[in-house]
Design a protein around this motif. Structure first.
Motif, PDB file in Angstrom:
ATOM      1  N   LEU A   1       0.830  -1.199   0.000  1.00 60.19           N
ATOM      2  CA  LEU A   1       0.000   0.000   0.000  1.00 60.19           C
ATOM      3  C   LEU A   1       0.868   1.254   0.000  1.00 60.19           C
ATOM      4  N   LEU A   2       1.889   1.281   0.871  1.00 63.71           N
ATOM      5  CA  LEU A   2       2.786   2.435   0.921  1.00 63.71           C
ATOM      6  C   LEU A   2       3.473   2.667  -0.417  1.00 63.71           C
ATOM      7  N   GLU A   3       3.973   1.603  -0.995  1.00 61.63           N
ATOM      8  CA  GLU A   3       4.696   1.732  -2.254  1.00 61.63           C
ATOM      9  C   GLU A   3       3.801   2.281  -3.358  1.00 61.63           C
ATOM     10  N   ALA A   4       2.542   1.866  -3.357  1.00 61.93           N
ATOM     11  CA  ALA A   4       1.619   2.338  -4.383  1.00 61.93           C
ATOM     12  C   ALA A   4       1.429   3.848  -4.312  1.00 61.93           C
ATOM     13  N   VAL A   5       1.394   4.386  -3.079  1.00 62.91           N
ATOM     14  CA  VAL A   5       1.246   5.840  -2.915  1.00 62.91           C
ATOM     15  C   VAL A   5       2.559   6.557  -3.233  1.00 62.91           C
ATOM     16  N   VAL A   6       3.660   6.003  -2.736  1.00 63.07           N
ATOM     17  CA  VAL A   6       4.961   6.671  -2.861  1.00 63.07           C
ATOM     18  C   VAL A   6       5.435   6.719  -4.310  1.00 63.07           C
ATOM     19  N   GLN A   7       4.967   5.810  -5.144  1.00 68.54           N
ATOM     20  CA  GLN A   7       5.398   5.802  -6.539  1.00 68.54           C
ATOM     21  C   GLN A   7       5.083   7.111  -7.253  1.00 68.54           C
ATOM     22  N   GLN A   8       4.177   7.898  -6.713  1.00 69.43           N
ATOM     23  CA  GLN A   8       3.838   9.184  -7.310  1.00 69.43           C
ATOM     24  C   GLN A   8       4.860  10.269  -6.936  1.00 69.43           C
ATOM     25  N   TYR A   9       5.741   9.936  -5.996  1.00 67.93           N
ATOM     26  CA  TYR A   9       6.604  10.969  -5.425  1.00 67.93           C
ATOM     27  C   TYR A   9       8.024  10.457  -5.242  1.00 67.93           C
ATOM     28  N   SER A  10       8.912  11.376  -4.800  1.00 71.33           N
ATOM     29  CA  SER A  10      10.198  10.984  -4.218  1.00 71.33           C
ATOM     30  C   SER A  10       9.915  10.623  -2.768  1.00 71.33           C
ATOM     31  N   SER A  11      10.844  10.008  -2.054  1.00 68.28           N
ATOM     32  CA  SER A  11      10.544   9.592  -0.688  1.00 68.28           C
ATOM     33  C   SER A  11      11.760   9.660   0.219  1.00 68.28           C
ATOM     34  N   GLY A  12      11.490   9.656   1.534  1.00 61.92           N
ATOM     35  CA  GLY A  12      12.523   9.650   2.549  1.00 61.92           C
ATOM     36  C   GLY A  12      11.904   9.595   3.923  1.00 61.92           C
ATOM     37  N   CYS A  13      12.682   9.305   4.956  1.00 64.63           N
ATOM     38  CA  CYS A  13      12.182   9.186   6.326  1.00 64.63           C
ATOM     39  C   CYS A  13      12.694  10.340   7.175  1.00 64.63           C
ATOM     40  N   VAL A  14      11.841  10.802   8.093  1.00 68.97           N
ATOM     41  CA  VAL A  14      12.239  11.868   9.013  1.00 68.97           C
ATOM     42  C   VAL A  14      11.796  11.507  10.418  1.00 68.97           C
ATOM     43  N   ASP A  15      12.542  12.020  11.395  1.00 70.33           N
ATOM     44  CA  ASP A  15      12.195  11.854  12.794  1.00 70.33           C
ATOM     45  C   ASP A  15      11.605  13.169  13.290  1.00 70.33           C
ATOM     46  N   PRO A  16      10.275  13.219  13.582  1.00 68.77           N
ATOM     47  CA  PRO A  16       9.656  14.489  13.960  1.00 68.77           C
ATOM     48  C   PRO A  16      10.116  15.024  15.305  1.00 68.77           C
ATOM     49  N   ALA A  17      10.861  14.227  16.075  1.00 63.20           N
ATOM     50  CA  ALA A  17      11.369  14.707  17.366  1.00 63.20           C
ATOM     51  C   ALA A  17      12.766  15.312  17.243  1.00 63.20           C
ATOM     52  N   ASP A  18      13.332  15.343  16.027  1.00 63.15           N
ATOM     53  CA  ASP A  18      14.703  15.799  15.822  1.00 63.15           C
ATOM     54  C   ASP A  18      14.741  17.327  15.782  1.00 63.15           C
ATOM     55  N   GLU A  19      15.134  17.951  16.888  1.00 65.53           N
ATOM     56  CA  GLU A  19      15.200  19.410  16.978  1.00 65.53           C
ATOM     57  C   GLU A  19      16.280  19.990  16.066  1.00 65.53           C
ATOM     58  N   ALA A  20      17.281  19.183  15.719  1.00 66.05           N
ATOM     59  CA  ALA A  20      18.316  19.686  14.817  1.00 66.05           C
ATOM     60  C   ALA A  20      17.742  19.936  13.424  1.00 66.05           C
ATOM     61  N   LEU A  21      16.829  19.076  13.015  1.00 61.24           N
ATOM     62  CA  LEU A  21      16.188  19.243  11.710  1.00 61.24           C
ATOM     63  C   LEU A  21      15.026  20.221  11.764  1.00 61.24           C
ATOM     64  N   PHE A  22      14.272  20.177  12.878  1.00 64.71           N
ATOM     65  CA  PHE A  22      13.049  20.968  12.986  1.00 64.71           C
ATOM     66  C   PHE A  22      13.089  21.805  14.265  1.00 64.71           C
TER      67      PHE A  22
END
Length: 359
Positions: free
Chosen positions: A220-241
């Motif tokens: 299911l994930l792959e079917a949606v992601v095929q429309q886009y580029s992809s990557g993973c993020v950690d929403p608790a990472d204060e260095a990034l956000f």
């Protein structure tokens, strides 16, 4: 800080390529904490220049009930059952109705400029992806911007938020969620609530795996992601956000979740008991709640069962307190300590049923 350059630099660490127009960038959250994921939504909306790119955020949560911005949690959620099961309630910043999340539900948030805001186009990404992996499924987006299976069963609900220049539209997608939990947790906590808060509209729901048992989560994930580029993020990472932690803390707080509830009233009957069956009776409870706190309270108890001075003292003790069983019990404990003798058990019974009525 030039936030646009900063975010582009951070995302380049994950080897992500931002595409200016739809289809765009896909981010998949590594967290299953609802408050972190909602805070990440807010952070992206506040800090990313969506005039130049569109983003799809994919995320899922541990068991959680999420209410809309203008909803009443006491009217939407079974708070006692949620406390017992350690299921949190979260208020999101978008409108719409109450939903249950668990690891069998996929959440999709489409970020775009306000000018490019198009919920029907976003849902087409989902429906086209589903038709590609399981063409035999009858899947349609409705005029209410839900997605139905077989013309009846809801598999996706939708909500959105528009800012001055940006927008986001998020929707659920039921893959293999616990439908028994939905039935238990999405019901009112206490009777007799009258409110102008936005009510949820109940709909029959189903999981994709109820009709396509072989559909795997990764597929299911792959079917949606095929429309886009992809990557993973950690929403608790204060260095990034930077600053995302304070956003998360606000979303976790009582003031946001309960204090933002539109003003409401409660009118209900309380059944009172005594050691003697003949002495049982009922009381009337009338409450006005504003900003999650008791603004007015009236408890009408037959004077033959409990003196009026005690019922009046009980009502007075609740004024200004949070509409919360724990806070109410603490406020009433002082009153109970001051009363002894034969009326103590009746006063305790009244306090107990009143606290239970708060959900």
């Amino acid at each position: 800080i030039d936030w646009d350059c900063y975010i582009y630099h951070c995302w380049s660490i994950f080897c992500l390529v931002s595409i200016p127009l739809f289809p765009g960038l896909v981010l998949q959250s590594q967290s299953t904490d609802v408050f972190q994921n909602l805070a990440l939504e807010d952070w992206i909306d506040a800090h990313v220049d969506l005039q130049q790119r569109s983003i799809l955020l994919l995320w899922r949560n541990r068991p959680t009930v999420v209410i809309g911005r203008h909803q009443n949690p006491w009217a939407e959620c079974n708070l006692p059952a949620m406390r017992s099961a350690q299921v949190p309630v979260a208020r999101r910043r978008s409108g719409g109705g109450t939903v249950y999340h668990d690891l069998g539900n996929l959440n999709l948030t489409f970020f775009a400029s306000k000018k490019a805001y198009d919920r029907r186009r976003n849902l087409k990404v989902v429906t086209d992806a589903l038709r590609r992996v399981r063409p035999q499924l009858d899947i349609q987006a409705t005029d209410r911007l839900d997605i139905l299976l077989n013309g009846r069963y809801k598999i996706s609900g939708t909500a959105s938020r528009l800012s001055r220049k940006s927008s986001y539209h998020h929707c659920t997608l039921l893959h293999s969620a616990d439908r028994s939990a939905i039935a238990v947790l999405l019901r009112p906590s206490c009777p007799g609530i009258r409110s102008n808060a936005t009510p949820s509209i109940p709909s029959p729901v189903t999981n994709l795996t109820d009709h396509a048992p072989s559909l795997q989560w990764e597929e299911l994930l792959e079917a949606v992601v095929q429309q886009y580029s992809s990557g993973c993020v950690d929403p608790a990472d204060e260095a990034l956000f930077p600053g995302v932690g304070s956003m998360e803390a606000e979303l976790r707080g009582w003031q946001w979740t309960f204090g933002k509830t539109p003003k409401f009233s409660v009118e209900t009957q309380l059944e009172l008991r005594d050691e003697r069956p003949a002495a049982r009776c009922s009381a009337q409870l009338q409450l006005e709640v504003k900003n999650g706190r008791v603004e007015s309270c009236r408890v009408e108890v037959p004077a033959t069962w409990l003196p009026e001075r005690l019922s009046a003292s009980l009502a007075q003790a609740l004024l200004g307190e949070r509409f919360c069983p724990h806070r109410a019990a603490a406020a009433l404990s002082a009153l109970l300590r001051c009363e002894s003798g034969p009326l103590h058990s009746r006063l305790r019974n009244l306090c107990d049923v009143l606290v239970a009525a708060m959900g």
